[in-house]
Design an enzyme around this catalytic site. Structure first.
Site, mmCIF file in Angstrom:
data_model
loop_
_atom_site.group_PDB
_atom_site.id
_atom_site.type_symbol
_atom_site.label_atom_id
_atom_site.label_comp_id
_atom_site.label_asym_id
_atom_site.label_seq_id
_atom_site.Cartn_x
_atom_site.Cartn_y
_atom_site.Cartn_z
ATOM 1 N N GLY A 1 46.582 43.258 37.245
ATOM 2 C CA GLY A 1 46.829 42.177 38.342
ATOM 3 C C GLY A 1 45.495 41.524 38.536
ATOM 4 N N CYS B 1 40.595 48.926 40.178
ATOM 5 C CA CYS B 1 40.375 47.429 40.674
ATOM 6 C C CYS B 1 39.438 46.860 39.769
ATOM 7 C CB CYS B 1 40.069 47.333 42.217
ATOM 8 S SG CYS B 1 39.888 45.497 42.860
ATOM 9 N N LEU B 2 39.542 45.612 39.303
ATOM 10 C CA LEU B 2 38.738 45.030 38.415
ATOM 11 C C LEU B 2 37.379 44.681 39.341
ATOM 12 C CD1 LEU B 2 41.004 42.928 36.267
ATOM 13 C CD2 LEU B 2 40.133 44.786 35.684
ATOM 14 N N GLN C 1 39.183 37.319 43.379
ATOM 15 C CA GLN C 1 38.397 38.155 42.428
ATOM 16 C C GLN C 1 37.821 37.245 41.266
ATOM 17 O OE1 GLN C 1 41.894 40.976 41.893
ATOM 18 N NE2 GLN C 1 40.048 42.112 41.280
ATOM 19 N N HIS D 1 48.733 45.454 46.278
ATOM 20 C CA HIS D 1 47.367 45.569 45.943
ATOM 21 C C HIS D 1 46.674 43.734 45.871
ATOM 22 C CE1 HIS D 1 43.717 47.405 43.650
ATOM 23 N NE2 HIS D 1 43.525 45.794 43.552
ATOM 24 N N GLU D 2 47.498 43.210 44.975
ATOM 25 C CA GLU D 2 46.817 41.871 44.989
ATOM 26 C C GLU D 2 46.909 40.969 46.139
ATOM 27 O OE1 GLU D 2 45.112 41.485 42.496
ATOM 28 O OE2 GLU D 2 45.982 43.175 41.254
ATOM 29 N N HIS E 1 44.118 41.540 48.362
ATOM 30 C CA HIS E 1 42.723 40.868 47.993
ATOM 31 C C HIS E 1 42.699 39.339 48.735
ATOM 32 C CE1 HIS E 1 40.673 43.106 45.073
ATOM 33 N NE2 HIS E 1 41.829 43.292 44.359
HETATM 34 NI NI NI Z 1 42.065 44.886 42.737
#
Ligand code: NI
Length: 184
Positions: free
Chosen positions: A47, A102-103, A52, A144-145, A148
């Site tokens: 995701g 998480c990226l 991000q 989660h997304e 963000h």
């Molecule tokens: Ni993340």
């Protein structure tokens, strides 16, 4: 299409409340979503939210990999979903803890409680409304997304920071404690 640079924790773009997208059918939004999908795949993620990649807009992309699919309809579609201006509401009171990465926080994983079942709404890139119920991994990645988009990182959702670890150690020692997920 292009692979974009991913913002890491500490960058202020990850703390902003992202702006709503005025026109989901705008060609620039379609290009951005395509670049987000390519960036997510390149990074091995499941995701990605627009903040991000340094765009403070309410757009997310995600996928539910085959090995994460559970029971059927609540797993969501098998390809990559793009959701513009998403909104979430919990369905029921159930919470489930699962491992998340998480990226924007590379190298770490943590055990995060999330609503077990949600309903979400948003728009696709043709401007059509999307409404789905989600459970399991599908529900987790969407929560989660969307976090963000509101400047929230998974660390703040954790209720026990002892369940935070480097990926390698976590996979070796902690994963057996709960279901795992992927990098989001
Ligand atoms: Ni993340």
């Amino acid at each position: 299409m292009a692979i974009l640079k991913i913002a890491r924790m500490g960058h202020p773009v990850l703390r902003r409340i992202a702006d709503p997208v005025t026109d989901p059918t705008d060609a620039a939004i379609r290009r951005l979503a395509a670049d987000m999908a390519e960036t997510m795949i390149d990074a091995g993620g499941v995701g990605l939210a627009a903040p991000q990649i340094h765009e403070s807009l309410r757009i997310i992309v995600f996928r539910v990999p085959g090995e994460r699919r559970e029971s059927g309809e609540d797993d969501g579609p098998s390809g990559i979903t793009v959701l513009v201006n998403p909104e979430i509401e919990p369905v029921g009171d159930g919470m489930l803890s699962g491992w998340e990465g998480c990226l924007s926080i590379p190298g770490l994983r943590g055990l995060v409680p999330r609503h077990a079942r949600i309903r979400y709404r948003g728009f696709d890139l043709d401007g059509n409304p999307v409404e789905r119920e989600a459970a399991g991994f599908h529900a987790r990645v969407v929560q989660h997304e969307v976090d963000h988009l509101d400047g929230v990182l998974y660390l703040e959702r954790m209720d026990d920071l002892r369940r935070l670890g480097f990926t390698e150690e976590s996979l070796r020692y902690q994963m057996a404690e709960a279901d795992g997920t992927g990098k989001e």
